[in-house]
Design a protein around this motif. Structure first.
Motif, PDB file in Angstrom:
ATOM      1  N   LYS A  70      57.278  58.589  60.211  1.00 20.69           N
ATOM      2  CA  LYS A  70      56.559  57.454  60.775  1.00 20.69           C
ATOM      3  C   LYS A  70      55.247  57.962  61.344  1.00 20.69           C
ATOM      4  O   LYS A  70      55.241  58.895  62.149  1.00 20.69           O
ATOM      5  CB  LYS A  70      57.365  56.792  61.894  1.00 20.69           C
ATOM      6  N   GLN A  71      54.141  57.353  60.941  1.00 16.16           N
ATOM      7  CA  GLN A  71      52.839  57.742  61.486  1.00 16.16           C
ATOM      8  C   GLN A  71      52.519  56.955  62.748  1.00 16.16           C
ATOM      9  O   GLN A  71      51.601  57.298  63.476  1.00 16.16           O
ATOM     10  CB  GLN A  71      51.751  57.529  60.440  1.00 16.16           C
ATOM     11  N   GLY A  72      53.256  55.905  63.016  1.00 11.62           N
ATOM     12  CA  GLY A  72      53.095  55.119  64.232  1.00 11.62           C
ATOM     13  C   GLY A  72      54.466  54.860  64.820  1.00 11.62           C
ATOM     14  O   GLY A  72      55.480  54.971  64.147  1.00 11.62           O
ATOM     15  N   GLY A  73      54.516  54.531  66.092  1.00 14.37           N
ATOM     16  CA  GLY A  73      55.784  54.183  66.736  1.00 14.37           C
ATOM     17  C   GLY A  73      56.645  55.381  67.082  1.00 14.37           C
ATOM     18  O   GLY A  73      56.441  56.482  66.593  1.00 14.37           O
ATOM     19  N   MET A  74      57.602  55.125  67.954  1.00 16.26           N
ATOM     20  CA  MET A  74      58.532  56.164  68.417  1.00 16.26           C
ATOM     21  C   MET A  74      59.969  55.713  68.180  1.00 16.26           C
ATOM     22  O   MET A  74      60.875  56.113  68.886  1.00 16.26           O
ATOM     23  CB  MET A  74      58.302  56.430  69.911  1.00 16.26           C
ATOM     24  N   HIS A  75      60.191  54.879  67.175  1.00 12.23           N
ATOM     25  CA  HIS A  75      61.510  54.306  66.930  1.00 12.23           C
ATOM     26  C   HIS A  75      62.613  55.353  66.863  1.00 12.23           C
ATOM     27  O   HIS A  75      63.715  55.122  67.338  1.00 12.23           O
ATOM     28  CB  HIS A  75      61.499  53.495  65.635  1.00 12.23           C
ATOM     29  N   GLY A  76      62.323  56.490  66.262  1.00  8.02           N
ATOM     30  CA  GLY A  76      63.352  57.518  66.103  1.00  8.02           C
ATOM     31  C   GLY A  76      63.907  58.030  67.416  1.00  8.02           C
ATOM     32  O   GLY A  76      65.036  58.528  67.459  1.00  8.02           O
ATOM     33  N   LEU A  77      63.128  57.933  68.497  1.00  8.62           N
ATOM     34  CA  LEU A  77      63.600  58.408  69.798  1.00  8.62           C
ATOM     35  C   LEU A  77      64.472  57.380  70.511  1.00  8.62           C
ATOM     36  O   LEU A  77      65.139  57.722  71.492  1.00  8.62           O
ATOM     37  CB  LEU A  77      62.404  58.761  70.697  1.00  8.62           C
ATOM     38  N   ASP A  78      64.487  56.149  70.035  1.00  9.81           N
ATOM     39  CA  ASP A  78      65.310  55.119  70.650  1.00  9.81           C
ATOM     40  C   ASP A  78      66.786  55.510  70.488  1.00  9.81           C
ATOM     41  O   ASP A  78      67.244  55.796  69.381  1.00  9.81           O
ATOM     42  CB  ASP A  78      65.036  53.773  69.985  1.00  9.81           C
TER      43      ASP A  78
ATOM     44  N   ASP B 232      51.200  50.935  62.746  1.00  9.48           N
ATOM     45  CA  ASP B 232      51.657  49.971  63.743  1.00  9.48           C
ATOM     46  C   ASP B 232      52.729  50.592  64.639  1.00  9.48           C
ATOM     47  O   ASP B 232      53.664  51.225  64.156  1.00  9.48           O
ATOM     48  CB  ASP B 232      52.224  48.736  63.038  1.00  9.48           C
ATOM     49  N   ASP B 233      52.579  50.428  65.952  1.00 13.49           N
ATOM     50  CA  ASP B 233      53.560  50.982  66.897  1.00 13.49           C
ATOM     51  C   ASP B 233      54.842  50.165  66.940  1.00 13.49           C
ATOM     52  O   ASP B 233      55.925  50.709  67.140  1.00 13.49           O
ATOM     53  CB  ASP B 233      52.972  51.049  68.307  1.00 13.49           C
ATOM     54  N   ASP B 234      54.732  48.835  66.794  1.00 14.95           N
ATOM     55  CA  ASP B 234      55.894  47.966  66.947  1.00 14.95           C
ATOM     56  C   ASP B 234      56.776  47.915  65.704  1.00 14.95           C
ATOM     57  O   ASP B 234      57.996  47.888  65.802  1.00 14.95           O
ATOM     58  CB  ASP B 234      55.461  46.556  67.324  1.00 14.95           C
ATOM     59  N   GLU B 235      56.157  47.862  64.537  1.00 19.22           N
ATOM     60  CA  GLU B 235      56.901  47.794  63.279  1.00 19.22           C
ATOM     61  C   GLU B 235      56.315  48.816  62.303  1.00 19.22           C
ATOM     62  O   GLU B 235      55.683  48.463  61.310  1.00 19.22           O
ATOM     63  CB  GLU B 235      56.845  46.378  62.701  1.00 19.22           C
ATOM     64  N   PRO B 236      56.523  50.101  62.595  1.00 14.43           N
ATOM     65  CA  PRO B 236      55.897  51.138  61.771  1.00 14.43           C
ATOM     66  C   PRO B 236      56.474  51.194  60.358  1.00 14.43           C
ATOM     67  O   PRO B 236      57.623  50.837  60.119  1.00 14.43           O
ATOM     68  CB  PRO B 236      56.197  52.430  62.528  1.00 14.43           C
ATOM     69  N   VAL B 237      55.651  51.661  59.454  1.00 13.03           N
ATOM     70  CA  VAL B 237      56.075  51.889  58.079  1.00 13.03           C
ATOM     71  C   VAL B 237      56.628  53.309  58.000  1.00 13.03           C
ATOM     72  O   VAL B 237      56.059  54.245  58.556  1.00 13.03           O
ATOM     73  CB  VAL B 237      54.903  51.698  57.102  1.00 13.03           C
ATOM     74  N   VAL B 238      57.744  53.445  57.315  1.00 15.90           N
ATOM     75  CA  VAL B 238      58.433  54.731  57.210  1.00 15.90           C
ATOM     76  C   VAL B 238      58.496  55.140  55.747  1.00 15.90           C
ATOM     77  O   VAL B 238      58.825  54.332  54.882  1.00 15.90           O
ATOM     78  CB  VAL B 238      59.874  54.614  57.768  1.00 15.90           C
ATOM     79  N   THR B 239      58.170  56.397  55.492  1.00 12.51           N
ATOM     80  CA  THR B 239      58.305  56.977  54.160  1.00 12.51           C
ATOM     81  C   THR B 239      59.407  58.026  54.230  1.00 12.51           C
ATOM     82  O   THR B 239      59.497  58.774  55.209  1.00 12.51           O
ATOM     83  CB  THR B 239      56.992  57.636  53.711  1.00 12.51           C
ATOM     84  N   THR B 240      60.245  58.098  53.197  1.00 16.38           N
ATOM     85  CA  THR B 240      61.363  59.037  53.209  1.00 16.38           C
ATOM     86  C   THR B 240      61.241  60.067  52.098  1.00 16.38           C
ATOM     87  O   THR B 240      60.454  59.918  51.165  1.00 16.38           O
ATOM     88  CB  THR B 240      62.706  58.305  53.036  1.00 16.38           C
ATOM     89  N   GLY B 241      62.054  61.088  52.215  1.00 16.40           N
ATOM     90  CA  GLY B 241      62.163  62.118  51.197  1.00 16.40           C
ATOM     91  C   GLY B 241      63.411  62.936  51.454  1.00 16.40           C
ATOM     92  O   GLY B 241      64.049  62.805  52.509  1.00 16.40           O
TER      93      GLY B 241
ATOM     94  N   HIS C 200      59.100  64.230  67.634  1.00 24.58           N
ATOM     95  CA  HIS C 200      57.971  63.331  67.891  1.00 24.58           C
ATOM     96  C   HIS C 200      56.830  64.159  68.447  1.00 24.58           C
ATOM     97  O   HIS C 200      57.040  65.057  69.276  1.00 24.58           O
ATOM     98  CB  HIS C 200      58.355  62.242  68.896  1.00 24.58           C
ATOM     99  N   CYS C 201      55.628  63.852  67.995  1.00 27.42           N
ATOM    100  CA  CYS C 201      54.436  64.514  68.524  1.00 27.42           C
ATOM    101  C   CYS C 201      53.389  63.453  68.784  1.00 27.42           C
ATOM    102  O   CYS C 201      53.239  62.511  68.001  1.00 27.42           O
ATOM    103  CB  CYS C 201      53.912  65.539  67.503  1.00 27.42           C
ATOM    104  N   ASN C 202      52.670  63.606  69.896  1.00 29.97           N
ATOM    105  CA  ASN C 202      51.545  62.718  70.144  1.00 29.97           C
ATOM    106  C   ASN C 202      50.362  63.509  70.672  1.00 29.97           C
ATOM    107  O   ASN C 202      50.450  64.729  70.857  1.00 29.97           O
ATOM    108  CB  ASN C 202      51.924  61.550  71.069  1.00 29.97           C
ATOM    109  N   GLU C 203      49.269  62.810  70.914  1.00 26.29           N
ATOM    110  CA  GLU C 203      47.998  63.468  71.202  1.00 26.29           C
ATOM    111  C   GLU C 203      47.882  63.997  72.620  1.00 26.29           C
ATOM    112  O   GLU C 203      46.862  64.552  72.981  1.00 26.29           O
ATOM    113  CB  GLU C 203      46.843  62.497  70.899  1.00 26.29           C
ATOM    114  N   LYS C 204      48.920  63.907  73.438  1.00 31.28           N
ATOM    115  CA  LYS C 204      48.812  64.355  74.842  1.00 31.28           C
ATOM    116  C   LYS C 204      48.392  65.822  74.997  1.00 31.28           C
ATOM    117  O   LYS C 204      47.692  66.087  75.965  1.00 31.28           O
ATOM    118  CB  LYS C 204      50.118  64.078  75.562  1.00 31.28           C
TER     119      LYS C 204
END
Length: 196
Positions: A81-89, A62-71, A106-110
């Motif tokens: 985060k596999q969805g969303g760009m929250h970290g860049l905010d 989900d782009d709006d409320e992505p699920v985050v896994t930590t380590g 952040h990486c995307n398919e561009k």
């Protein structure tokens, strides 16, 4: 500095991972990192890969409320985060970096990579790979010594995966994916629009 060879800490992301955002914070626990990133407190828990998929299913991306896994790898805690760009905010990055250092990739398919480095609530260096390199931030030349050997030179095109090499060389960043049945702290981030 490390060499730019293989067998590095972010090699997993040099493969076919089309979209991701990684947020790193130095000497911060996973729970604190999730709190600073704005995770829904009711969603934060230890989960293995199977329970993560069972609980969130398709909303993992989900782009709006992505699920985050930590380590935690070395001195750095990461949030993937596999969805969303929250970290860049900027609000999130400033909160994550308060009293410490933070790096966001952040990486995307561009394809495009975006790199941001912050400390004590201030963004010091930021750039993306969509055009010639143009570092911004309060101290845009701070990482020049680490960037130049990788071909990351202002005004020049950016070699795509050299952004990952910068993160490895300058900060020693790495992500170790979880083993079978290994539990990691995870949670769902609140939508950015809900933040002050």
């Amino acid at each position: 500095m490390m060499s730019a060879g293989r067998g590095r800490g972010l090699d997993f992301f040099r493969a076919d991972v089309p979209i991701y955002t990684l947020t790193f914070a130095k000497r911060v626990s996973p729970q604190v990192l999730l709190t600073r990133m704005g995770a829904d407190p009711d969603s934060v828990a230890l989960r293995d890969e199977m329970s993560l998929h069972d609980e969130y299913g398709d909303t993992l991306l989900d782009d709006d409320e992505p699920v985050v896994t930590t380590g935690v790898d070395g001195a750095w805690t990461w949030a993937w985060k596999q969805g969303g760009m929250h970290g860049l905010d900027e609000r999130i990055l400033c909160a994550v970096s308060m009293g410490t250092e933070a790096v966001v990739l952040h990486c995307n398919e561009k394809p495009m990579h975006w790199f941001t480095y912050a400390a004590d609530g201030d963004i010091l260096v930021g750039f993306h790979t969509l055009g010639p390199l143009e570092p911004t931030g309060l101290s845009p030349a701070q990482l020049d010594e680490a960037m130049r050997p990788l071909g990351l030179v202002p005004g020049q095109p950016v070699p795509l995966h050299n952004v990952l090499s910068l993160a490895e060389n300058a900060f020693g960043l790495r992500v170790t994916p979880p083993g079978d049945g290994e539990e990691r702290w995870s949670g769902s981030l609140l939508a950015l629009i809900e933040r002050p």
